[in-house]
Enzyme design. Structure first.
Site, mmCIF file in Angstrom:
data_model
loop_
_atom_site.group_PDB
_atom_site.id
_atom_site.type_symbol
_atom_site.label_atom_id
_atom_site.label_comp_id
_atom_site.label_asym_id
_atom_site.label_seq_id
_atom_site.Cartn_x
_atom_site.Cartn_y
_atom_site.Cartn_z
ATOM 1 N N GLN A 44 0.748 -1.130 -0.127
ATOM 2 C CA GLN A 44 -0.021 0.210 -0.026
ATOM 3 C C GLN A 44 0.940 1.062 -0.059
ATOM 4 O O GLN A 44 0.289 2.294 0.255
ATOM 5 C CB GLN A 44 -0.876 -0.082 1.030
ATOM 6 C CG GLN A 44 -2.008 -0.986 1.101
ATOM 7 C CD GLN A 44 -2.949 -0.832 0.087
ATOM 8 O OE1 GLN A 44 -3.183 0.054 -0.479
ATOM 9 N NE2 GLN A 44 -3.687 -2.076 -0.047
ATOM 10 N N LYS A 56 -1.309 -3.396 -8.016
ATOM 11 C CA LYS A 56 -1.426 -2.170 -7.065
ATOM 12 C C LYS A 56 -1.041 -0.982 -7.599
ATOM 13 O O LYS A 56 -1.110 0.089 -6.803
ATOM 14 C CB LYS A 56 -1.381 -2.594 -5.725
ATOM 15 C CG LYS A 56 -2.355 -3.336 -4.953
ATOM 16 C CD LYS A 56 -2.338 -3.578 -3.611
ATOM 17 C CE LYS A 56 -2.775 -4.775 -2.809
ATOM 18 N NZ LYS A 56 -4.200 -4.868 -2.936
#
Lengths: 142, 408
Positions: free
Chosen positions: B205, B228
């Site tokens: 993240q 991601k």
């Protein structure tokens, strides 16, 4: 009323809604007015755990008729739970086992009962049939 | 720092951003789960299969050479992107989860024994909990958990006091996927190194939200996923310091990872190939390289700045909804907000937002211990990328307001 008559009645009720918002508001209302679930039955034995919302389902059987009560922690799920209870409850094991459930699709809620939906509803429907099978075999043993 | 092109122009690079869902324009705010792919990435993958598909490092033929070169060029792109000292330290894996599992297995095999301890934090994604639990089960070692405050800040004092002679490795997330907290990884690494304990950082993240420099952080391992960071699925990276990668055994055996094989003994290939058994996801790796180039061309600082502005707007807007609770209010956050409006079930809210064309994540976010920490069963999470617009954030806030009215 037969299972199919109840399904047709629900389809009829939903046919007046012109947009999704009304439909969901109706589901929320139904979720709110669902017969209160006996807190004593809110135990792991009667819990159907979805990843997103939980469903509790409790069956009882007398005079050859199965009665279901159910609950969910999410209100929209509870609305759909209310519909499923309305359709399945008050019938014989055979009627439940052989029922063809078409109302979900016709009122546009199929998405909520797809196997990829992790709300516990599909498992709830399966569980209702499993209870019907169990009560049927118990009945035959007597 | 400004983005070099207008948002409209940048958005046109992402074909999916113009699709409609439930007859409404898609508002995609689930970038923490996966990001959308620019046409540059889609094209390179398509072009690869059309013109350059052959197995890497295997043949002497033309196509195999070409694709092997491009695969290794992608490795160099990744190396430069994270500022790893050496290309041998960049291993392609299937994703963050695969990278962490690889370390938990290989490092664990070599260095973790009965009674040893592994430190993780209380805000980890399941992917940075379960592999270590599995290791603990295999070895009879145990997990120590760094607690965090209500704001979502790790308790570093508690962390410092956790080290014992039995501490073998620290595995901590760079940024929490639920709370958004950017953890002080440099401090975490410095402390661990004082005790000669290596550190793995879960970068799933963080990598997409600005500059991540593994040399500066000083971590021993760093894991992230391609999907991601605007790249394809099924490709990820494990960065590991050369000294560790040389010391730990491979976790999978097969082709390309060996130097020689007889039925008596196999010797392993050199780094990084020792950890890349079998045919690798070379199209994914090349696609990832393209995605990283895309982000570099936009300017990673400009991307971070834009995302921080969107975060501030979303936090402010959502906070103005009555009964709103926001989970994760640490001073430094990546661009995601976890929230609960009143007592509304996240699933209910997510269903209604979906009908409005707004994609958010609901539930436990694969981080059940974080939910337990706050005594909740789930949250709604909006996670922003640079291609999101101010209008989309406004629509989210308006949508959440509508949800609270419906369930009032």
């Amino acid at each position: 009323m037969t299972i199919n008559e109840i399904q047709d009645q629900i389809i009829d009720e939903f046919s007046v809604f012109t947009d999704w918002m009304e439909k969901y508001e109706y589901l929320i209302d139904m979720g709110r007015s669902l017969t209160p679930f006996d807190i004593a039955h809110k135990v792991p034995d009667f819990l159907i755990e979805g990843c997103q919302s939980k469903v509790w389902l409790y069956p009882s059987f007398s005079n050859g008729i199965i009665t279901f009560t159910a609950d969910s922690d999410a209100l929209i799920t509870r609305g759909i739970v209310a519909l499923l209870v309305r359709v399945f409850s008050g019938h014989t094991p055979d009627e439940i086992i052989s029922a063809d459930i078409y109302f979900i699709d016709r009122i546009g809620l199929k998405q909520n009962l797809s196997p990829t939906r992790s709300n516990g509803l599909l498992s709830m429907m399966k569980q209702m049939r499993l209870y019907a099978l169990a009560f049927k075999s118990k009945q035959e043993q007597l | 720092m400004k983005l070099p092109r207008s948002i409209e122009e940048i958005r046109s690079d992402f074909p999916i951003l113009s699709v409609k869902v439930h007859d409404k324009p898609l508002i995609y705010l689930d970038n923490g789960a996966t990001t959308q792919k620019p046409v540059q990435v889609l094209q390179v993958m398509d072009e690869l299969y059309r013109t350059a598909n052959a197995n890497v490092h295997r043949g002497v033929h033309y196509l195999s050479d070409i694709v092997s070169e491009r695969y290794e060029a992608a490795r160099e792109t990744v190396r430069a992107f994270i500022n790893a000292p050496k290309r041998e330290e960049v291993i392609f894996t299937a994703g963050t989860t695969a990278s962490i599992n690889a370390v938990a297995f290989s490092f664990g095999e070599r260095f973790v024994h009965e009674g040893d301890e592994i430190i993780i934090s209380g805000m980890e994604h399941h992917a940075n909990i379960v592999p270590w639990q599995m290791l603990c089960e295999r070895k009879g070692s145990k997990l120590r958990i760094i607690p965090f405050s209500d704001q979502g800040v790790l308790d570093l004092e508690a962390y410092r006091s956790m080290f014992t002679e039995r501490t073998r490795i620290v595995a901590v997330t760079h940024a929490s996927n639920v709370l958004g907290t950017i953890n002080p990884v440099k401090e975490i690494v410095t402390e661990a190194h004082r005790h000669d304990v290596p550190v793995l950082i879960d970068g799933a993240q963080s990598i997409q939200h600005g500059i991540v420099d593994v040399a500066d952080i000083g971590c021993d391992f760093f894991a992230f996923s391609g999907h991601k960071i605007y790249g394809p699925n099924g490709i990820g990276v494990l960065y590991g310091k050369e000294k560790w990668l040389n010391e730990i055994p491979p976790y999978q055996g097969g082709g390309d990872m060996v130097a020689s094989v007889t039925f008596e003994k196999t010797t392993y290939n050199e780094l990084p190939f020792k950890f890349e058994a079998g045919t690798t996801n070379f199209t994914g790796a090349i696609g990832l390289g393209t995605a990283l180039d895309y982000l570099t061309a936009l300017g990673r600082e400009a991307v971070a700045e834009r995302e921080q502005a969107l975060l501030a707007q979303a936090t402010g807007g959502l906070s103005s909804v009555s009964g709103m609770r926001i989970y994760g209010t640490a001073p430094g956050k990546v661009s995601l907000v976890s929230f609960l409006p009143g007592n509304i079930h996240p699933y209910d809210a997510g269903m209604i937002l979906d009908k409005m064309g707004i994609a958010v994540r609901t539930g436990t976010h694969c981080a059940q211990p974080v939910m337990d920490r706050y005594g909740i069963t789930g949250t709604i999470r909006a996670s922003m990328a640079f291609y999101n617009t101010e209008e989309e954030i406004d629509a989210l806030v308006k949508g959440v307001r509508k949800v609270t009215e419906m369930f009032a």
